[in-house]
Design an enzyme around this catalytic site. Sequence first.
Site, PDB file in Angstrom:
ATOM      1  CB  CYS A  34      -0.861  -0.087   1.301  1.00 52.01           C
ATOM      2  SG  CYS A  34      -1.792   1.574   1.800  1.00 52.01           S
ATOM      3  CB  CYS A  37       0.578   1.921   3.905  1.00 55.43           C
ATOM      4  SG  CYS A  37      -1.117   1.177   4.048  1.00 55.43           S
TER       5      CYS A  37
END
Length: 272
Positions: A34, A37
Amino acid sequence: MGTSLAVNQQSFATEVLEKSYEKPVLVDFYATWCGPCQMLKPILETMVQEYDFVLAKVDIDENPDLANTYGVSGVPDVRIVTEGAVKPGFVGVLPEHQIRQLLEQLSLRSQLNAELEALYAEAAQGQVAESTAKLQALLEKYPNDYGLILEAANFYLEAGNHEKAETLLGIIPQYEKEYAARARGLQSLIQFQQITQLEVLSELDGMYQTAAQAALDQDYEAALQGFLAIVQRDRLYRNDAARRAMLSLFDLLGNDNPLTHQYRKQLMMAIY
């Protein structure tokens, strides 16, 4: 300073739920694939160095049961845990200043803020050289903390070191909109100081200087009233200087300040 650790299904109860009775826990549900993230990770790691909380990192691919238990459907998903209760925090990447606001709502106090308060107290007692040295050390320790850079610029501005203040304000990137607006506001204070040194040749010049001095004295309502009165009398005064001064004060005060709301409306009415 807080604690940062990886948490899994087996350690969640001990490291998150039980620990939350001692101090707040932020649970960062993330995934290695991600992108957002990875953007959020260094911000949270910076915050846990400053604030006393637990940062519990949960890889959803390695702990799908935890993600299902707490209804994690997208990452990053940050939850707040206090006294054993897991509550919503935020999903996605928030700007650093908004995360700081979130932590302050949890009654957490930054170590950086404590150090700033201490050096401000020293400066107030006349120990300017000592407090300036400590401020420089903080800037070297937190070189990417735009909030600190703004605080330092304000410190130098109040000390009369305009050159140092302007140098620091020039560091703030325009894409950091919240910080950039505050930087413009502080730059306006330098301009206000220059205004107070202008030669007074007319009644409007006097009003202009009085309003600028009110801004420097932090009597922002009087300053806004003064600049507004000039706009109402002569919109073209000094190439629209009074309106631009009001916009600078809005930047300084921030969009959420009641004075900004009140006088932005009055300015619009005066113009249109």
